[in-house]
Structure formats: structure tokens, C-alpha cells
Scaffold this active site. Structure first.
Site, short mmCIF file in Angstrom:
data_model
loop_
_atom_site.label_atom_id
_atom_site.label_comp_id
_atom_site.label_asym_id
_atom_site.label_seq_id
_atom_site.Cartn_x
_atom_site.Cartn_y
_atom_site.Cartn_z
N SER A 129 28.13 34.46 49.50
CA SER A 129 28.09 33.47 48.43
C SER A 129 26.87 32.57 48.58
O SER A 129 26.45 32.24 49.69
CB SER A 129 29.35 32.61 48.51
N TYR A 153 35.50 26.63 52.72
CA TYR A 153 35.28 27.95 52.13
C TYR A 153 33.87 28.46 52.46
O TYR A 153 33.69 29.58 52.93
CB TYR A 153 35.48 27.89 50.61
N LYS A 157 32.45 31.66 54.93
CA LYS A 157 31.48 32.70 54.55
C LYS A 157 30.33 32.75 55.55
O LYS A 157 29.85 33.81 55.93
CB LYS A 157 30.94 32.45 53.14
P1 NAD Z 1 39.50 37.09 43.40
O1 NAD Z 1 40.41 36.08 43.99
O2 NAD Z 1 39.62 37.41 41.96
O3 NAD Z 1 39.62 38.46 44.22
C1 NAD Z 1 39.89 38.48 45.60
C2 NAD Z 1 41.01 39.50 45.83
O4 NAD Z 1 41.33 39.53 47.23
C3 NAD Z 1 42.30 39.15 45.10
O5 NAD Z 1 42.71 40.27 44.35
C4 NAD Z 1 43.32 38.83 46.21
O6 NAD Z 1 44.63 39.22 45.87
C5 NAD Z 1 42.73 39.63 47.37
N1 NAD Z 1 43.06 39.12 48.71
C6 NAD Z 1 42.93 37.85 49.16
N2 NAD Z 1 43.33 37.78 50.44
C7 NAD Z 1 43.71 39.03 50.80
C8 NAD Z 1 44.23 39.58 52.00
N3 NAD Z 1 44.45 38.85 53.08
N4 NAD Z 1 44.54 40.90 52.02
C9 NAD Z 1 44.35 41.67 50.92
N5 NAD Z 1 43.85 41.20 49.76
C10 NAD Z 1 43.55 39.88 49.71
O7 NAD Z 1 38.01 36.64 43.75
P2 NAD Z 1 36.62 37.18 43.18
O8 NAD Z 1 36.05 36.14 42.28
O9 NAD Z 1 36.76 38.57 42.70
O10 NAD Z 1 35.76 37.14 44.52
C11 NAD Z 1 35.59 38.29 45.33
C12 NAD Z 1 34.79 37.89 46.56
O11 NAD Z 1 33.54 37.34 46.14
C13 NAD Z 1 35.46 36.82 47.42
O12 NAD Z 1 35.22 37.12 48.77
C14 NAD Z 1 34.73 35.55 47.02
O13 NAD Z 1 34.73 34.61 48.06
C15 NAD Z 1 33.34 36.07 46.73
N6 NAD Z 1 32.58 35.21 45.80
C16 NAD Z 1 33.13 34.89 44.58
C17 NAD Z 1 32.42 34.04 43.73
C18 NAD Z 1 33.00 33.64 42.39
O14 NAD Z 1 32.56 32.62 41.82
N7 NAD Z 1 33.97 34.38 41.84
C19 NAD Z 1 31.16 33.54 44.09
C20 NAD Z 1 30.64 33.90 45.32
C21 NAD Z 1 31.36 34.74 46.16
N1 UFG Z 2 31.71 21.84 36.06
C1 UFG Z 2 32.05 20.84 35.16
N2 UFG Z 2 33.34 20.78 34.72
C2 UFG Z 2 34.30 21.66 35.11
C3 UFG Z 2 33.94 22.67 36.03
C4 UFG Z 2 32.65 22.72 36.49
O1 UFG Z 2 31.21 20.02 34.78
O2 UFG Z 2 35.45 21.54 34.69
C5 UFG Z 2 30.31 21.93 36.52
C6 UFG Z 2 30.17 21.74 38.02
O3 UFG Z 2 30.04 20.38 38.33
C7 UFG Z 2 28.91 22.54 38.29
C8 UFG Z 2 28.95 23.67 37.25
O4 UFG Z 2 29.85 23.22 36.24
O5 UFG Z 2 27.80 21.76 38.03
C9 UFG Z 2 29.45 24.98 37.83
O6 UFG Z 2 30.67 24.74 38.52
P1 UFG Z 2 31.63 25.92 39.00
O7 UFG Z 2 32.82 25.29 39.62
O8 UFG Z 2 31.85 26.89 37.91
O9 UFG Z 2 30.74 26.69 40.08
P2 UFG Z 2 30.09 26.17 41.45
O10 UFG Z 2 28.61 26.28 41.29
O11 UFG Z 2 30.62 24.87 41.85
O12 UFG Z 2 30.64 27.23 42.51
C10 UFG Z 2 30.75 28.63 42.24
C11 UFG Z 2 31.99 29.17 42.95
C12 UFG Z 2 31.79 29.19 44.43
C13 UFG Z 2 30.54 29.92 44.76
C14 UFG Z 2 29.38 29.29 44.05
C15 UFG Z 2 28.16 30.13 44.33
O13 UFG Z 2 33.13 28.36 42.65
O14 UFG Z 2 32.87 29.88 45.02
O15 UFG Z 2 29.61 29.29 42.65
O16 UFG Z 2 27.03 29.41 43.97
F1 UFG Z 2 30.34 29.88 46.09
#
Ligand code: NAD
Ligand code: UFG
Length: 346
Positions: A129, A153, A157
Site C-alpha cells: 500500500s 494498518y 504493511k
Molecule cells: P477486501 O477487504 O475487499 O478483501 C480482502 C479479503 O481478505 C476479504 O475477502 C476478506 O474476507 C479476506 N480476509 C481477511 N482476513 C483473512 C484471513 N485471515 N483469512 C482469509 N481471508 C481473509 O480488501 P481489498 O480492498 O480487496 O484489499 C486487498 C488487499 O489490498 C489488502 O491486503 C489491502 O490491505 C490492500 N490494499 C487495499 C487498498 C484499498 O484501498 N482497497 C489500498 C492499498 C492496499
Molecule cells: N475523504 C473525505 N470524505 C470522506 C472520505 C474521504 O473528504 O468521507 C477524503 C480524505 O480526507 C482523503 C481522500 O478523500 O483526502 C481519500 O480518502 P480515502 O479514505 O478514500 O483514501 P485514503 O487516501 O485515506 O486511503 C486509501 C486506503 C488505504 C490505502 C491508501 C493508499 O483507505 O487503505 O488509500 O494510498 F492505504
């Protein structure tokens, strides 16, 4: 349909990014197996994937923290590589309940790596991330920018990245690719799979979608006094289908690489919150009411990627625009107003 004899394990593959990656892999002819405990996803995802691709992934409901079950799961299949999505991703919950996040993310990864080593499956792609970067001194953010996460979190990572580094040093047979995602948003253009957060969404796009849908009366924009052109934070939003395709390119890279590599997956362009609101209004045809509130703790003012390393070495580049992201997010929202759960007819 293309065929490819490789079988790829997606941990967390029924989740948001995993399901979109499953679609791209199946479309490219890979076999896909998913291990997920369904703690943050629905089983319904599997039939949606089948409708889109014509192929049903193998599925095992396994909690990765159960090493014995995980090992049994590996006995049933033969994997060429693992893409490790599974984990807890909520920044807010990681602050209020850090032990759950550390337990889930660290133990899952450690057991997965142990079982992979035991079964001699040494090809791994890890969902990293952009949250691992410290407040950037230089922009765009390159892979060698200073690191420093400021929530449990993000630190989980970072810790996993360190574990992977140590593992790679200890045994050169491992091939490890860490992908640092920027802000994945949007949904599959069919509207069949998308982001389905439980409870009140904390991220911008799902919240915005619910405001457009009329579930919430207004968007709260966290902060209007950042040093940006309009005072709101800037992020590198990337369409989830582009991100999913990045995993396909990384799988090809695994065949020709050694040791560990790290890539930013982003578009290289930043949009402010207000610019996203405007784009969402255009895509949905709906006026989005919003108010400005206090800054959200932990938000950094500006974050966007330098994705050139991925372009050069993976041959991958994000193609979809902010308008595509908004259009597909809105399409998913309107087709699935309650997410994957259909409301029973009265
Ligand atoms: P998500 O929550 O939709 O998917 C994660 C999946 O992992 C879920 O289906 C959940 O049921 C499963 N899971 C969690 N713990 C588990 C366990 N112990 N055993 C088996 N399954 C388990 O999340 P996502 O948005 O698809 O994210 C996928 C990955 O990408 C995550 O590692 C997250 O940290 C990373 N990531 C996501 C974002 C984002 O904004 N979505 C940004 C950066 C990184
Ligand atoms: N924001 C608002 N109002 C809301 C939600 C978000 O103004 O209700 C703003 C936040 O302040 C930020 C932007 O929208 O400026 C994006 O916010 P998000 O929560 O959508 O995303 P973040 O950048 O905070 O974080 C996301 C994921 C993290 C990941 C990161 C990677 O939540 O898990 O992107 O850059 F690690």
C-alpha cells in the site's frame, strides 16, 4: 477462450481487488483458486465472476491464521504462484483495535509463507500500500521515497515488507513482488462486481456513491485548508480493473525476475476531493451536496505515484480516466444498491 495451465492462488480473492484480479486472470486463461474466510466478502462474488468470465474459480473457505487448514488447502491443489490480498484494511479499525489488525495481517502472512515454503511454492505477489510512505518530501512518490506509516494498518504493511525482505535475503529461491497500490476505486464495467463495504464507508468513493444514491444527505469533505489548488487533499485514484491488470503483468514478470522487487501501482496523476466530486456529478448526473469539516487525523495533503518503474519493467500502465472510475462506481452502485445482498421481495 485462451488457456494457460498455470494455477494461481488468490488469498482474499473474493474481496474487492481480488475479485477483479480473478476476472482478469480467468479472462487470460489462468486457473484461479481462492482461499478466503469471507470475513469481508460474500460468496455471491463467485457466481458474479462466473457470469463475467464463463469460468468459476475454485474456492475454499479458509482462515489463513489456521496453519493446519491452510496446509490442507495447499495439498488439494498445485499452485504456480500466490497473490496475497487477504488482510484487514480499515485504517480506523486498526487505530481502535490494533491487535486485530496486527494479528490478522501478520499471522496470516507468516503462516502463508511457511506453508508456501513447505510446499515449494516460492512465487509471491503481495498487496502492499502507498500508506507505507512517509509524508513525501518530493513528488511524485517513487519506490525509494522515505517510508513511515502512521497507523497500525500501515505499519502492518511495512512489517510484512520487512519480513518479505528478510525472507528473500535468507533464500534466493523466493521470487517476491510487492505492489504498492495507490487509491483503488471504481468497479467492473459490467456492474457485476465492485466494492461492498460493510457499515458506514470510510473511503471517499463508496461514501460518495451513497450520497449520490440518497442514503446519506451530504459528503463531509475532511479539510479545506490544505496547501493544494482548492484546499482539499490530492490522491492518485486508480481504476480497480487497471490495478487488476497490473497483477497479470506482474505474474509475467515473476517468470523473469529473481529476489524481491517493489512497484508503485498508480496513474501518476493526482485529483483533489473537489475534482472527484465534480467528476462524480458528471458521471451520475446527480448534484452531490457536500460540507467542509475538520481535517481527518492522519491524512496527508498530497499523494500520487511515479509509476514509471512499473511501466518500464512490468510493461503496465493504467489506462482508465477519472471519468471511467466515476462512471463504473456509479454503475455498480445503481445496479447493486445493497451491495451483493439482494433485498427479499415483500
Ligand atoms: P477486501 O477487504 O475487499 O478483501 C480482502 C479479503 O481478505 C476479504 O475477502 C476478506 O474476507 C479476506 N480476509 C481477511 N482476513 C483473512 C484471513 N485471515 N483469512 C482469509 N481471508 C481473509 O480488501 P481489498 O480492498 O480487496 O484489499 C486487498 C488487499 O489490498 C489488502 O491486503 C489491502 O490491505 C490492500 N490494499 C487495499 C487498498 C484499498 O484501498 N482497497 C489500498 C492499498 C492496499
Ligand atoms: N475523504 C473525505 N470524505 C470522506 C472520505 C474521504 O473528504 O468521507 C477524503 C480524505 O480526507 C482523503 C481522500 O478523500 O483526502 C481519500 O480518502 P480515502 O479514505 O478514500 O483514501 P485514503 O487516501 O485515506 O486511503 C486509501 C486506503 C488505504 C490505502 C491508501 C493508499 O483507505 O487503505 O488509500 O494510498 F492505504
Amino acid at each position: 477462450m485462451k488457456t494457460n495451465s498455470k494455477n494461481i492462488l488468490l488469498t482474499g480473492g473474493t474481496g474487492y481487488i481480488g475479485s477483479h484480479t480473478a476476472v482478469e486472470l480467468l479472462n487470460a486463461g489462468y486457473h484461479v483458486t481462492i482461499f478466503d474466510n469471507l470475513s469481508n466478502s460474500k460468496i455471491e462474488v463467485l457466481s458474479r465472476i462466473e457470469i463475467i468470465t464463463g469460468a468459476m474459480p475454485e474456492f475454499e473457505q479458509i482462515d489463513l491464521r489456521d496453519e493446519a487448514e491452510l496446509s490442507k488447502g495447499f495439498d488439494k491443489y498445485s499452485f504456480d504462484a500466490v497473490i496475497h490480498f487477504a488482510g484487514l484494511k480499515s485504517v480506523g479499525e486498526s487505530v481502535t483495535n490494533p491487535l486485530d489488525t496486527y494479528e490478522n495481517n501478520l499471522l496470516s502472512t507468516i503462516y502463508l509463507l511457511k506453508v508456501m515454503r513447505k510446499k515449494a511454492v516460492l512465487n509471491l505477489i503481495f498487496s502492499g500500500s502507498a500508506t507505507v510512505y512517509a509524508i513525501p518530501e518530493t513528488l511524485p512518490i517513487k519506490e525509494n521515497n522515505v517510508l513511515g506509516a502512521d497507523c497500525p494498518y500501515g505499519r502492518s504493511k511495512l512489517m510484512i515488507e520487512e519480513i518479505l525482505t528478510d525472507l528473500s535475503v535468507s533464500d534466493p529461491e523466493w521470487k517476491i513482488q510487492i505492489l504498492r497500490y495507490f487509491n483503488p476505486v471504481g468497479a467492473h464495467p459490467t456492474g457485476l462486481i465492485g466494492e461492498d463495504p460493510s457499515g458506514i464507508p470510510s473511503n471517499l468513493f463508496p461514501y460518495l456513491s451513497r450520497v449520490a444514491q440518497g442514503v446519506y444527505k451530504e459528503l463531509k469533505i475532511f479539510g479545506s485548508d490544505y496547501k493544494t489548488s482548492d484546499g482539499t487533499c490530492i490522491r492518485d485514484y486508480i481504476h480497480v480493473v487497471d490495478l487488476a491488470k497490473g497483477h497479470l503483468s506482474t505474474l509475467s514478470r515473476l517468470d523473469h525476475s529473481s529476489g524481491m522487487e517493489i512497484f508503485n501501482l498508480g496513474t501518476g496523476h493526482g485529483y483533489s476531493v473537489l475534482e472527484v466530486v465534480k467528476a462524480y456529478e458528471k458521471a451520475s448526473g446527480i448534484k452531490i451536496p457536500y460540507i467542509f469539516t475538520e481535517r481527518r487525523k492522519g491524512d496527508i495533503p498530497i499523494s500520487y505515484a511515479d509509476p514509471t518503474k512499473a511501466e518500464h519493467l512490468l510493461g503496465w500502465k493504467a489506462e482508465k480516466t477519472i471519468d471511467d472510475m466515476c462512471k463504473d462506481a456509479w454503475n455498480w452502485q445503481t445496479k447493486n444498491p445493497n451491495g451483493y445482498i439482494k433485498k427479499k421481495k415483500e
